[in-house]
Motif scaffolding. Structure first.
Motif, mmCIF file in Angstrom:
data_model
loop_
_atom_site.group_PDB
_atom_site.id
_atom_site.type_symbol
_atom_site.label_atom_id
_atom_site.label_comp_id
_atom_site.label_asym_id
_atom_site.label_seq_id
_atom_site.Cartn_x
_atom_site.Cartn_y
_atom_site.Cartn_z
ATOM 1 N N ARG A 68 1.818 -27.740 -32.258
ATOM 2 C CA ARG A 68 2.254 -26.998 -33.438
ATOM 3 C C ARG A 68 1.173 -26.006 -33.865
ATOM 4 O O ARG A 68 1.440 -24.837 -34.120
ATOM 5 N N LYS A 69 -0.076 -26.497 -33.856
ATOM 6 C CA LYS A 69 -1.188 -25.611 -34.240
ATOM 7 C C LYS A 69 -1.274 -24.413 -33.303
ATOM 8 O O LYS A 69 -1.484 -23.287 -33.721
ATOM 9 N N LEU A 87 1.136 -23.083 -31.505
ATOM 10 C CA LEU A 87 2.244 -22.157 -31.716
ATOM 11 C C LEU A 87 2.039 -21.346 -32.984
ATOM 12 O O LEU A 87 2.317 -20.148 -33.027
ATOM 13 N N GLU A 88 1.519 -22.018 -34.029
ATOM 14 C CA GLU A 88 1.282 -21.302 -35.279
ATOM 15 C C GLU A 88 0.257 -20.192 -35.086
ATOM 16 O O GLU A 88 0.399 -19.085 -35.592
ATOM 17 N N ARG A 89 -0.779 -20.518 -34.297
ATOM 18 C CA ARG A 89 -1.825 -19.516 -34.054
ATOM 19 C C ARG A 89 -1.226 -18.330 -33.283
ATOM 20 O O ARG A 89 -1.521 -17.193 -33.559
ATOM 21 N N LYS A 90 -0.329 -18.630 -32.355
ATOM 22 C CA LYS A 90 0.300 -17.561 -31.562
ATOM 23 C C LYS A 90 1.118 -16.641 -32.457
ATOM 24 O O LYS A 90 1.100 -15.423 -32.299
ATOM 25 N N LYS A 91 1.836 -17.267 -33.414
ATOM 26 C CA LYS A 91 2.682 -16.472 -34.334
ATOM 27 C C LYS A 91 1.831 -15.481 -35.102
ATOM 28 O O LYS A 91 2.225 -14.344 -35.302
ATOM 29 N N LYS A 92 0.665 -15.956 -35.541
ATOM 30 C CA LYS A 92 -0.222 -15.043 -36.296
ATOM 31 C C LYS A 92 -0.685 -13.911 -35.400
ATOM 32 O O LYS A 92 -0.840 -12.799 -35.763
#
Ligand SMILES: [Zn+2]
Length: 265
Positions: free
Chosen positions: A257-258, A260-265
């Motif tokens: 999850r972390k 993927l979240e970093r990728k979104k940013k």
């Protein structure tokens, strides 16, 4: 000597099947790994001296029917020793421990302690019975724990599954909830276990089902000790493995999850 596991983990009076050699000196002397009271940590111990029986004994004697004390010395401090009293079958088919000092350890790993929670006391009683060769008692205590926790243990398993495997399991689980008979509960799901709970293709629930259904049926204590040990081993495996897999999955999901979240940013 058969192997280190026998010395480290087997309780007193549980017969370790082995073909005894013709002379004492042919017995091996495996190193063992156990707690050292002086080092206050697990250490390697090696056997001192040879296998002798009494002052007039010698290492070329036949082991059959002998009772022998062996000393294991801690390799780290070379001060602390463990002693085992071994009895060799007169017919040459087994060896058993008939004494040991310090006595069999009944301390429980913290992770297991946490999972067993209110059943820790019962588990310890089981260990004490087992260590003294009271197989009937040990079996009864372990069986009681299985009866009390099997329901919640089986409820945790779907978390380790996905897809059609999981769907099938959930259908069976619905039936599990409707029965109060332990053997029946196990039977309903034993063939649906995920691979993570089947080490080397072995099915712990099938073992448990077989042992519990067979019961004790007037068997002597010494036979019951080995049945009790099987129940304990499966119990500990399942509790540890379900907790560990759940934890690993949780950590994996969190790090994904972390990521993927970093990728979104
Ligand atoms: Zn030591």
């Amino acid at each position: 000597m058969p192997n280190s596991e026998f010395l480290e983990e087997w309780p007193l009076y549980r017969k370790y099947p082995m073909e005894l050699p013709r002379e004492l000196r042919e017995l091996t002397k495996p190193p063992i790994h156990m707690e050292c009271s002086i080092c206050s940590s697990p250490q390697t111990f090696n056997m001192r001296d040879e296998y002798y029986s009494g002052p007039r004994g010698n290492w070329m004697q036949r082991p059959h029917g002998l009772v022998i004390c062996v000393e294991y010395l801690c390799e780290a401090c070379r001060e602390f020793s463990r002693f085992f009293l071994l009895r060799f079958d007169p017919n040459g088919a087994f060896v058993e421990k008939v004494g040991q000092f310090p006595s069999w350890d009944i301390s429980i790993e913290p992770s297991l302690q946490k999972m067993l929670s209110q059943h820790v006391g019962t588990y310890k009683k089981g260990l004490i019975c087992e260590s003294q060769g009271y197989g009937i008692g040990a079996f009864a205590y372990y069986r009681r724990i299985v009866e009390e926790i099997i329901g919640s243990l089986l409820e945790l398993i779907p978390e380790l599954m996905s897809g059609s495997e999981k769907e099938q399991y959930l259908v069976a689980l619905e039936k599990v909830r409707q029965t109060t008979v332990t053997e029946e509960k196990i039977k309903l799901v034993k063939d649906l276990l995920p691979p993570v709970l089947r080490p080397d293709g072995l099915n712990p629930l099938s073992t448990l089902h077989a042992v519990l259904s067979e019961g004790l049926h007037g068997k002597p204590d010494e036979e019951c000790v080995s049945l009790a040990a099987q129940v304990r081993e499966v119990l500990v495996f399942l509790v540890n493995q379900v907790t560990a897999s759940k934890e690993a999955k949780k950590n994996f999901t969190e790090s994904m999850r972390k990521l993927l979240e970093r990728k979104k940013k």
